[in-house]
Design an enzyme around this catalytic site. Structure first.
Site, PDB file in Angstrom:
ATOM      1  N   LYS A 121      -6.410-102.720 -21.517  1.00  0.00           N
ATOM      2  CA  LYS A 121      -7.723-103.217 -21.899  1.00  0.00           C
ATOM      3  C   LYS A 121      -8.794-102.682 -20.966  1.00  0.00           C
ATOM      4  O   LYS A 121      -9.990-102.722 -21.243  1.00  0.00           O
ATOM      5  CB  LYS A 121      -7.741-104.748 -21.792  1.00  0.00           C
ATOM      6  CG  LYS A 121      -6.703-105.451 -22.605  1.00  0.00           C
ATOM      7  CD  LYS A 121      -6.710-106.954 -22.244  1.00  0.00           C
ATOM      8  CE  LYS A 121      -5.507-107.644 -22.762  1.00  0.00           C
ATOM      9  NZ  LYS A 121      -5.375-109.017 -22.202  1.00  0.00           N
ATOM     10  N   GLY A 122      -8.362-102.161 -19.817  1.00  0.00           N
ATOM     11  CA  GLY A 122      -9.296-101.843 -18.736  1.00  0.00           C
ATOM     12  C   GLY A 122     -10.370-100.830 -19.068  1.00  0.00           C
ATOM     13  O   GLY A 122     -11.444-100.853 -18.489  1.00  0.00           O
ATOM     14  N   GLU A 143      -9.399 -93.519 -19.544  1.00  0.00           N
ATOM     15  CA  GLU A 143      -8.680 -94.480 -18.702  1.00  0.00           C
ATOM     16  C   GLU A 143      -9.630 -95.119 -17.689  1.00  0.00           C
ATOM     17  O   GLU A 143     -10.632 -94.510 -17.296  1.00  0.00           O
ATOM     18  CB  GLU A 143      -7.523 -93.733 -18.001  1.00  0.00           C
ATOM     19  CG  GLU A 143      -6.692 -94.535 -17.036  1.00  0.00           C
ATOM     20  CD  GLU A 143      -5.929 -95.704 -17.654  1.00  0.00           C
ATOM     21  OE1 GLU A 143      -6.586 -96.581 -18.217  1.00  0.00           O
ATOM     22  OE2 GLU A 143      -4.690 -95.742 -17.527  1.00  0.00           O
ATOM     23  N   ASP A 144      -9.318 -96.326 -17.271  1.00  0.00           N
ATOM     24  CA  ASP A 144     -10.160 -97.008 -16.279  1.00  0.00           C
ATOM     25  C   ASP A 144      -9.896 -96.483 -14.870  1.00  0.00           C
ATOM     26  O   ASP A 144     -10.820 -96.166 -14.130  1.00  0.00           O
ATOM     27  CB  ASP A 144      -9.961 -98.530 -16.328  1.00  0.00           C
ATOM     28  CG  ASP A 144      -8.499 -98.957 -16.252  1.00  0.00           C
ATOM     29  OD1 ASP A 144      -7.599 -98.076 -16.201  1.00  0.00           O
ATOM     30  OD2 ASP A 144      -8.233-100.170 -16.245  1.00  0.00           O
ATOM     31  N   ASP A 154      -3.921 -94.640 -10.503  1.00  0.00           N
ATOM     32  CA  ASP A 154      -3.417 -95.105  -9.217  1.00  0.00           C
ATOM     33  C   ASP A 154      -2.208 -94.238  -8.858  1.00  0.00           C
ATOM     34  O   ASP A 154      -2.361 -93.136  -8.345  1.00  0.00           O
ATOM     35  CB  ASP A 154      -3.084 -96.594  -9.385  1.00  0.00           C
ATOM     36  CG  ASP A 154      -2.796 -97.307  -8.090  1.00  0.00           C
ATOM     37  OD1 ASP A 154      -3.336 -96.915  -7.058  1.00  0.00           O
ATOM     38  OD2 ASP A 154      -2.016 -98.277  -8.108  1.00  0.00           O
ATOM     39  N   LYS A 189      -7.652 -93.037  -7.516  1.00  0.00           N
ATOM     40  CA  LYS A 189      -7.220 -93.303  -6.134  1.00  0.00           C
ATOM     41  C   LYS A 189      -6.267 -92.188  -5.730  1.00  0.00           C
ATOM     42  O   LYS A 189      -5.047 -92.319  -5.866  1.00  0.00           O
ATOM     43  CB  LYS A 189      -6.462 -94.632  -6.054  1.00  0.00           C
ATOM     44  CG  LYS A 189      -7.287 -95.878  -6.244  1.00  0.00           C
ATOM     45  CD  LYS A 189      -6.377 -97.096  -6.064  1.00  0.00           C
ATOM     46  CE  LYS A 189      -7.023 -98.374  -6.515  1.00  0.00           C
ATOM     47  NZ  LYS A 189      -6.061 -99.500  -6.554  1.00  0.00           N
ATOM     48  N   VAL A 199      -9.586-102.827  -6.931  1.00  0.00           N
ATOM     49  CA  VAL A 199     -10.929-103.022  -7.477  1.00  0.00           C
ATOM     50  C   VAL A 199     -10.890-103.779  -8.808  1.00  0.00           C
ATOM     51  O   VAL A 199      -9.891-103.729  -9.529  1.00  0.00           O
ATOM     52  CB  VAL A 199     -11.660-101.672  -7.657  1.00  0.00           C
ATOM     53  CG1 VAL A 199     -11.972-101.041  -6.322  1.00  0.00           C
ATOM     54  CG2 VAL A 199     -10.842-100.712  -8.526  1.00  0.00           C
ATOM     55  N   ASP A 252      -9.285-105.712 -14.154  1.00  0.00           N
ATOM     56  CA  ASP A 252      -8.988-107.129 -13.909  1.00  0.00           C
ATOM     57  C   ASP A 252      -8.064-107.345 -12.731  1.00  0.00           C
ATOM     58  O   ASP A 252      -7.409-106.428 -12.233  1.00  0.00           O
ATOM     59  CB  ASP A 252      -8.289-107.717 -15.136  1.00  0.00           C
ATOM     60  CG  ASP A 252      -6.834-107.259 -15.224  1.00  0.00           C
ATOM     61  OD1 ASP A 252      -6.597-106.024 -15.152  1.00  0.00           O
ATOM     62  OD2 ASP A 252      -5.930-108.100 -15.336  1.00  0.00           O
TER      63      ASP A 252
HETATM   64  P1  IMP Z   1      -0.795 -96.153 -12.370  1.00  0.00           P
HETATM   65  O1  IMP Z   1       0.261 -96.018 -13.407  1.00  0.00           O
HETATM   66  O2  IMP Z   1      -0.227 -96.542 -11.047  1.00  0.00           O
HETATM   67  O3  IMP Z   1      -1.693 -94.942 -12.279  1.00  0.00           O
HETATM   68  O4  IMP Z   1      -1.636 -97.424 -12.767  1.00  0.00           O
HETATM   69  C1  IMP Z   1      -2.699 -97.359 -13.607  1.00  0.00           C
HETATM   70  C2  IMP Z   1      -3.063 -98.741 -14.133  1.00  0.00           C
HETATM   71  O5  IMP Z   1      -2.875 -99.767 -13.142  1.00  0.00           O
HETATM   72  C3  IMP Z   1      -4.524 -98.763 -14.461  1.00  0.00           C
HETATM   73  O6  IMP Z   1      -4.765 -98.339 -15.772  1.00  0.00           O
HETATM   74  C4  IMP Z   1      -4.893-100.212 -14.217  1.00  0.00           C
HETATM   75  O7  IMP Z   1      -4.633-100.966 -15.374  1.00  0.00           O
HETATM   76  C5  IMP Z   1      -3.953-100.658 -13.112  1.00  0.00           C
HETATM   77  N1  IMP Z   1      -4.612-100.589 -11.774  1.00  0.00           N
HETATM   78  C6  IMP Z   1      -4.371 -99.708 -10.783  1.00  0.00           C
HETATM   79  N2  IMP Z   1      -5.156 -99.907  -9.712  1.00  0.00           N
HETATM   80  C7  IMP Z   1      -5.947-100.956 -10.044  1.00  0.00           C
HETATM   81  C8  IMP Z   1      -7.008-101.647  -9.351  1.00  0.00           C
HETATM   82  O8  IMP Z   1      -7.406-101.335  -8.206  1.00  0.00           O
HETATM   83  N3  IMP Z   1      -7.582-102.674 -10.021  1.00  0.00           N
HETATM   84  C9  IMP Z   1      -7.207-103.039 -11.292  1.00  0.00           C
HETATM   85  N4  IMP Z   1      -6.230-102.422 -11.968  1.00  0.00           N
HETATM   86  C10 IMP Z   1      -5.601-101.387 -11.360  1.00  0.00           C
HETATM   87 MG    MG Z   2      -5.595 -99.014 -17.404  1.00  0.00          MG
END
Ligand code: IMP
Ligand code: MG
Length: 171
Positions: free
Chosen positions: A37-38, A93-94, A97, A125, A147, A153
């Protein structure tokens, strides 16, 4: 709660990203895929700045649940409503990470034979990346803080904040 990126700064950067994306995609009728949803507010604000034909689609994948750390498990909870074969895809994408979510998602989308796939993320990040992931458009590189706001969220809270803030002590 500490403000990291104020509302005005978000919108200035969105103008720049939209200009760049317009140059690259005008006339290609791309499909923008919002990762729920982000990315909803980012998608809405970005798409309204794009003055060419495009389509909007939505996908939902499992992410962190109520925790601030990745579970490593990625599942498609809501799939696309349309066939993407031969189409230009822009994933919206929001935040990236570890990169695991989008690595999985792009792999799954490539198996459907689109013409191209690129990623636009509002936040990135870089220091947290464990999966290799080419991301063409990035709004802001940030530190490894957690964040919230502007769609992001913590346990479903704070999505409606109009700015990006840092939760110093996740509740
Ligand atoms: P990844 O698979 O580790 O890249 O995670 C990505 C997803 O984790 C994002 O689309 C967010 O939904 C969530 N996420 C990662 N870091 C944050 C943060 O700092 N705040 C909120 N959601 C996050
Ligand atoms: Mg996301």
């Amino acid at each position: 709660m500490r403000t990291l990126i104020p509302r005005e700064e978000l919108h200035t950067r969105l103008d720049q990203l939209a200009a760049q994306i317009s140059d690259d995609y005008s006339g290609k009728k791309p499909i923008l895929i919002c990762v729920l949803k982000g990315a909803v507010f980012f998608m809405a604000d970005l798409a309204r700045r794009l003055d060419f034909d495009l389509e909007l689609e939505f996908m939902a994948v499992s992410s962190y649940g109520a925790s601030t750390e990745t579970s490593g498990v990625v599942r498609i909870l809501k799939d696309l409503d349309t066939d993407i074969e031969g189409r230009h895809i822009l994933i919206v994408e929001d935040i990236i990470d570890s990169g695991l979510t989008l690595q999985y998602l792009t792999k799954s989308l490539w198996s459907r034979n689109p013409a191209s796939i690129e990623i636009v993320t509002l936040l990135n990040k870089p220091s947290r990346r464990t999966a290799e992931l080419p991301c063409k458009y990035t709004g802001f590189d940030i530190e490894k803080e957690f964040v919230v706001g502007y769609g992001l969220d913590h346990a479903e809270k704070y999505r409606n904040l109009p700015f990006i803030g840092v939760l110093d002590q996740p509740e």
